[in-house]
Write a protein that holds these residues in place. Structure first.
Motif, PDB file in Angstrom:
ATOM      1  N   ARG A  50       0.723  -1.287  -0.083  1.00 35.17           N
ATOM      2  CA  ARG A  50       0.424   0.227   0.350  1.00 35.17           C
ATOM      3  C   ARG A  50       0.596   1.680   0.095  1.00 35.17           C
ATOM      4  O   ARG A  50       0.189   2.093  -0.649  1.00 35.17           O
ATOM      5  CB  ARG A  50      -1.018   0.058   0.659  1.00 35.17           C
ATOM      6  CG  ARG A  50      -2.083  -1.074   1.047  1.00 35.17           C
ATOM      7  CD  ARG A  50      -2.997  -0.461   2.108  1.00 35.17           C
ATOM      8  NE  ARG A  50      -3.823   0.785   2.287  1.00 35.17           N
ATOM      9  CZ  ARG A  50      -3.196   1.375   3.132  1.00 35.17           C
ATOM     10  NH1 ARG A  50      -3.078   1.409   4.539  1.00 35.17           N
ATOM     11  NH2 ARG A  50      -4.161   2.556   2.338  1.00 35.17           N
ATOM     12  N   SER A 108      -7.503   2.298   7.832  1.00 29.89           N
ATOM     13  CA  SER A 108      -7.901   0.824   7.722  1.00 29.89           C
ATOM     14  C   SER A 108      -8.953   0.270   8.454  1.00 29.89           C
ATOM     15  O   SER A 108      -9.221   0.305   9.656  1.00 29.89           O
ATOM     16  CB  SER A 108      -7.036  -0.042   7.227  1.00 29.89           C
ATOM     17  OG  SER A 108      -5.608   0.215   6.531  1.00 29.89           O
ATOM     18  N   VAL A 121     -11.677  -3.518   2.870  1.00 31.64           N
ATOM     19  CA  VAL A 121     -11.352  -2.671   3.189  1.00 31.64           C
ATOM     20  C   VAL A 121     -11.188  -1.540   2.941  1.00 31.64           C
ATOM     21  O   VAL A 121     -11.272  -1.028   2.131  1.00 31.64           O
ATOM     22  CB  VAL A 121      -9.849  -2.948   4.039  1.00 31.64           C
ATOM     23  CG1 VAL A 121      -8.966  -3.657   2.324  1.00 31.64           C
ATOM     24  CG2 VAL A 121      -9.615  -2.385   4.804  1.00 31.64           C
ATOM     25  N   HIS A 123     -10.346   2.602   3.103  1.00 29.01           N
ATOM     26  CA  HIS A 123      -9.048   3.584   3.004  1.00 29.01           C
ATOM     27  C   HIS A 123      -9.597   5.132   3.297  1.00 29.01           C
ATOM     28  O   HIS A 123     -10.372   5.689   2.363  1.00 29.01           O
ATOM     29  CB  HIS A 123      -8.040   3.459   2.876  1.00 29.01           C
ATOM     30  CG  HIS A 123      -7.819   1.728   2.599  1.00 29.01           C
ATOM     31  ND1 HIS A 123      -6.916   1.696   3.786  1.00 29.01           N
ATOM     32  CD2 HIS A 123      -7.531   0.629   1.924  1.00 29.01           C
ATOM     33  CE1 HIS A 123      -6.993   0.662   3.354  1.00 29.01           C
ATOM     34  NE2 HIS A 123      -7.064  -0.622   2.744  1.00 29.01           N
ATOM     35  N   GLU A 179      -5.132  -6.197  -1.855  1.00 25.32           N
ATOM     36  CA  GLU A 179      -6.314  -6.287  -1.292  1.00 25.32           C
ATOM     37  C   GLU A 179      -7.762  -6.002  -1.439  1.00 25.32           C
ATOM     38  O   GLU A 179      -7.071  -6.194  -3.304  1.00 25.32           O
ATOM     39  CB  GLU A 179      -6.307  -4.898  -0.575  1.00 25.32           C
ATOM     40  CG  GLU A 179      -6.061  -3.587  -0.750  1.00 25.32           C
ATOM     41  CD  GLU A 179      -5.957  -3.066   0.020  1.00 25.32           C
ATOM     42  OE1 GLU A 179      -6.143  -2.497   1.319  1.00 25.32           O
ATOM     43  OE2 GLU A 179      -5.690  -1.341  -0.530  1.00 25.32           O
ATOM     44  N   ASP A 232       1.550  -1.949   5.937  1.00 31.59           N
ATOM     45  CA  ASP A 232       0.746  -2.500   5.666  1.00 31.59           C
ATOM     46  C   ASP A 232       0.007  -4.171   6.180  1.00 31.59           C
ATOM     47  O   ASP A 232       0.734  -3.888   7.909  1.00 31.59           O
ATOM     48  CB  ASP A 232       1.262  -4.045   4.582  1.00 31.59           C
ATOM     49  CG  ASP A 232       1.889  -2.587   2.942  1.00 31.59           C
ATOM     50  OD1 ASP A 232       1.801  -1.966   2.793  1.00 31.59           O
ATOM     51  OD2 ASP A 232       2.853  -3.499   3.010  1.00 31.59           O
ATOM     52  N   ALA A 233      -1.067  -4.465   5.882  1.00 26.48           N
ATOM     53  CA  ALA A 233      -2.113  -5.101   6.825  1.00 26.48           C
ATOM     54  C   ALA A 233      -1.242  -6.471   7.379  1.00 26.48           C
ATOM     55  O   ALA A 233      -0.891  -6.680   6.015  1.00 26.48           O
ATOM     56  CB  ALA A 233      -3.351  -5.600   6.819  1.00 26.48           C
ATOM     57  N   ASP A 234      -1.708  -6.374   8.309  1.00 27.03           N
ATOM     58  CA  ASP A 234      -0.600  -7.860   8.492  1.00 27.03           C
ATOM     59  C   ASP A 234       0.491  -8.127   7.336  1.00 27.03           C
ATOM     60  O   ASP A 234       0.999  -9.276   7.220  1.00 27.03           O
ATOM     61  CB  ASP A 234      -1.201  -9.389   7.914  1.00 27.03           C
ATOM     62  CG  ASP A 234      -1.002 -10.924   7.903  1.00 27.03           C
ATOM     63  OD1 ASP A 234      -0.088 -10.579   9.603  1.00 27.03           O
ATOM     64  OD2 ASP A 234      -2.210 -11.491   7.841  1.00 27.03           O
ATOM     65  N   ASP A 521     -12.770  -4.534  12.509  1.00 25.21           N
ATOM     66  CA  ASP A 521     -12.017  -3.946  13.907  1.00 25.21           C
ATOM     67  C   ASP A 521     -12.006  -2.179  14.357  1.00 25.21           C
ATOM     68  O   ASP A 521     -11.977  -2.106  15.260  1.00 25.21           O
ATOM     69  CB  ASP A 521     -10.840  -3.317  13.240  1.00 25.21           C
ATOM     70  CG  ASP A 521      -9.773  -3.998  12.549  1.00 25.21           C
ATOM     71  OD1 ASP A 521     -10.889  -5.985  13.018  1.00 25.21           O
ATOM     72  OD2 ASP A 521      -9.420  -4.047  11.607  1.00 25.21           O
TER      73      ASP A 521
END
Length: 825
Positions: A50, A108, A121, A123, A179, A232-234, A521
């Motif tokens: 990202r 996010s 997701v 943004h 994503e 980044d996510a994860d 989340d």
């Protein structure tokens, strides 16, 4: 002796073909799993996703760092754990960074949209340029109800119903593969996700680092270059995928290796043991015991080298197919392929050759003692099927299994619930039972054939006496069925029993009638919680949040424990914790509920912990839960996890309230926030790990290939056993039996052997499951043992079909080829 060996290989080719097939497939199985395991050791280098075009990313504190020096004060060890609730970048630091250049705050959050991908997701649109995403249709969002989506699942003008309201797609960007994004305006994204944990600064990296250093950021990180992937996510998904694949292929490799060694060793030993008369003739002709053994070793070496080489070739062909299948099933990431490794081929080749030689040589010691008079014996009765070595090895393994089980139950019953334990213990018992099988075969054969032997005709009696007389042959043919049923029953039964135990714990831990879970989340906000509590018929609505606590045990190990942050009053009314001491009602902001696994678990004592946001605090132990299956985490109050969003609400109804009406009202209440309303039973079923598709597919990977190999081994052993009985079957025809009567006899004997193997396998599976049940009881989890009857029945039916076909077909061919056999319709 070499010429004798070559003539024997040419003359007794069916026996050696069977050994060749068993060994080559076994080596191939080991090679495939070893190649997959070797290829799962390293992940390819990964750059940022990202933020590939972002100049500098500043990330708030997301790790807990605890220094320790237990032995030497001059040497400090640093322990690091990921925080359950990361910190945002401090406002004061953000203000200073704005003086350097443009600051874009990143957010996010999960998005649920009808007819949209499940992993959407959200943004802010201003972060799209950092990937970079580029518009390929439409325009950027300008209003709160406008979005831009990635991919081609929606086009400009499409209206989407989401958890945050109905929005209109005004533009699309090409998907980048990592994503499925939904971009809102920055203002709308800030309302949907108020917390921003990281931001992008358009400034020189050195200047940003200097500002962060001068501001004493307290864990704030400045990310540039490839380090931007940590934003980044994860970001640890590759290492987590490697860990999961190592566990999967390691377990599958262990099971496959055991099955291969077991089958190959028993096949080669059976191939040597069935040549008793031949060795007697050689002894009559003057051969010494040493010459007999050397001949057997030379035969095993010749077959072993060729079969192991062929198995390595098959393994090289099969490993890429396994990798592609694992990726397709979601067990491995998209980048996973089989690498260029050589050690798996060496391991498979030399393991196969060594096992073949050991199996043949173990049987050749007995073959070398064959007396010349054995050539004159026409009876096939095994008068001494058990040797002292077999007695000793089988008894030792059985005693080892029993002693280790008792020790585990007394000292650490939780170890019996670990995967490595319930996968490895059956192998020990399978080997022990297989070694002692000749002792058990004769009484089992008489038991299985008791009813057929009392039916009119001599068929049942012949089946019983043939199985009981040829003990070694029956035990060898039953061995693949034994390992198949024992492994399937033990592993499938263990996972199902453990899943049932976890479901039992989850059911007993709550008195709620409904469990409401959040979609993403962000969790439930306070207005949503008020609406849930206002639903008619509700007496208690206990909100809770996922968090964690960290404790330093013995001054050397920083242990993370999953925890839930709860409201003490409603929690006490809706929870039924398995308490060993204390009361749940005593939980307050200065206390914690722990379980017996904690080093300090005495009610009233204080324990130093780090909370989910990294704060250190001393808490009093209010209550102690039993250990259970390991899912009994800690409990703290919500004031000790203020940043944790509410992700679950346990709802209890008043007496006489209508559950259907309450469920309907709850679903309507949480519809706008994207929540899910589950009944207690639905929620409990969701906690069962065996209900997860990935878990089921992984278990199939562990068992499926190995059981397929045992099926081939069963058919192979039946062909070998039947091809050696041509004289016996011919004699039956000469005695007046028709060809179909002989074939029915052969089929009935095959079914008898399958039932015997199934009973021995069921004995092993039963012992393993009984040990797990005892461990669960000692851990205060009382749940029934789950035996996979349907699966075991299907496996036995498949084994029966294979055994009947693999014995009747060669018997029919042998009878048709015998010219001296009279034809009888």
């Amino acid at each position: 002796m070499l010429s004798t060996t070559l003539r024997t290989l040419r003359h007794r080719w069916p026996t050696f073909v069977g050994s060749f097939v068993a060994l080559s497939l076994g080596v191939a199985l080991i090679a495939v799993m070893a190649l997959a395991l070797a290829s799962s050791q390293d992940a390819p280098a990964r750059g940022p996703d990202r933020f590939a075009a972002a100049p500098v990313v500043v990330k708030g504190q997301d790790t807990l760092t605890v220094p320790t020096s237990p032995d030497d004060p001059t040497r400090t060890r640093i322990h690091t754990r990921e925080l359950a609730q990361p910190h945002p970048v401090p406002d004061a630091l953000v203000a200073k960074l704005r003086r350097l250049g443009t600051v874009v705050q990143d957010r996010s959050f999960a998005v649920r949209a009808e007819r949209g991908p499940a992993d959407l997701v959200g943004h802010p649109w201003s972060t799209a340029a950092f990937a970079p995403y580029e518009l390929d249709a439409g325009r950027a969002p300008r209003a709160a109800d406008e979005v831009v989506v990635s991919g081609d699942w929606a086009r400009p003008g499409t209206r989407l119903r989401t958890g945050g309201g109905t929005v209109r797609v005004v533009g699309t960007v090409a998907g980048l593969g990592f994503e499925n994004a939904v971009f809102h305006t920055d203002a709308r994204a800030a309302r949907l996700s108020p917390r921003s944990l990281q931001l992008v600064v358009d400034a020189a990296p050195a200047a940003v680092r200097e500002v962060v250093r001068a501001s004493d950021g307290g864990g704030v990180r400045v990310l540039t270059g490839d380090a931007r992937r940590y934003a980044d996510a994860d970001p640890d998904r590759d290492s987590e995928a490697l860990t999961a694949m190592n566990a999967l292929f390691g377990t599958a490799g262990g099971v496959s290796g055991f099955v291969s060694v077991f089958v190959v060793a028993s096949t080669f030993a059976f191939a040597v043991a069935r040549r008793r008369r031949e060795f007697g003739l050689l002894r009559t002709a003057g051969a010494t015991p040493g010459q007999i053994r050397r001949m057997v070793a030379a035969e095993a070496l010749a077959v072993g080298v060729l079969a192991s080489a062929a198995g390595c070739v098959l393994g090289a062909y099969g490993a890429p197919h396994l990798a592609a299948w694992a990726v397709h099933q979601g067990l491995a990431p998209r980048w996973f392929t089989i690498g260029d490794h050589t050690w798996p081929y060496h391991a498979a080749f030399w393991t196969g050759l060594l096992v073949a030689l050991c199996g043949a040589m173990a049987a050749s010691w007995r073959a070398g003692r064959t007396g010349p008079t054995e050539a004159l014996r026409e009876a096939s009765v095994d008068t001494r099927p058990m040797t002292w070595g077999r007695w000793l090895a089988g008894s030792a393994l059985l005693a080892t299994g029993a002693v280790t089980l008792v020790l585990a139950l007394v000292t650490a019953p939780g170890e019996l619930l670990q995967r490595k334990t319930y996968v490895s213990r059956p192998m020990l018992l399978i080997t022990a039972v297989a070694l002692l099988a000749p002792v058990l075969v004769r009484p089992l054969a008489r038991l299985v054939a008791w009813l057929p032997a009392r039916l009119p005709g001599a068929g049942g009696t012949l089946v019983r006496e043939n199985a009981a007389a040829g003990v070694r042959r029956t035990a060898a043919v039953a061995a693949p069925v034994l390992v198949t049923v024992a492994l399937a029953g033990s592993l499938l039964g263990a996972t199902a029993t453990l899943g049932g135990a976890k479901a039992t714990e989850a059911r007993e831990r709550t008195a709620a009638d409904f469990v409401v879970t959040s979609a993403g989340d962000t969790g439930f906000d306070e207005p949503a919680l008020r609406r849930i509590r206002a639903v008619g018929g509700t007496t208690e609505a206990a909100a809770s949040s996922s968090t964690a606590v960290y404790v330093l045990e013995d001054g050397v190990a920083l242990i993370r424990s999953d925890a839930r942050a709860v409201e003490p009053g409603p929690f006490a009314a809706t929870a039924r914790l398995p308490l060993a001491a204390g009361k749940a009602e005593d939980l307050d902001d200065d206390s914690i509920i722990v379980n017996e696994e904690w080093a300090e678990h005495t009610v009233g004592e204080r324990v130093d912990v780090w909370l989910g946001d990294g704060r250190r605090k001393s808490l009093r132990i209010a209550a102690v839960m039993t250990t259970g299956t390991g899912d009994n985490g800690a409990y703290v109050t919500q004031r000790n996890a203020p940043a944790a969003p509410v992700d679950r609400v346990d709802v209890r109804l008043a007496a006489g309230a209508d559950p259907a009406a309450a469920a309907s009202d709850l679903r309507e209440t949480v519809r706008t926030s994207g929540g899910t309303v589950l009944t207690k039973d639905e929620w409990v079923r969701g906690t069962d790990p065996t209900a997860d598709r990935t878990t089921r597919v992984g278990l199939f990977t562990v068992l499926g290939v190995a059981l397929l190999y045992t099926g081939v081994a069963l058919a192979n052993t039946m062909v070998m056993a039947t091809s050696d009985r041509t004289r016996e079957l011919t004699a039956l025809c000469l005695a007046g039996a028709t060809r179909w009567q002989v074939l029915r006899l052969v089929a009935a004997e095959a079914l008898t052997v399958v039932v015997i193997g199934g009973l021995l396998g069921a004995l092993v599976a039963g012992l393993n499951l009984a040990g797990m049940w005892g461990a669960l009881g000692l851990l205060s989890v009382w749940t029934p043992v789950v035996i996979p009857w349907a699966t075991l029945g299907a496996i036995l039916c498949a084994c029966a079909v294979l055994a009947v076909v693999a014995s009747a077909v060669p018997a029919g061919l042998a009878l048709r080829a015998g010219r001296d056999v009279p034809y009888r319709p």
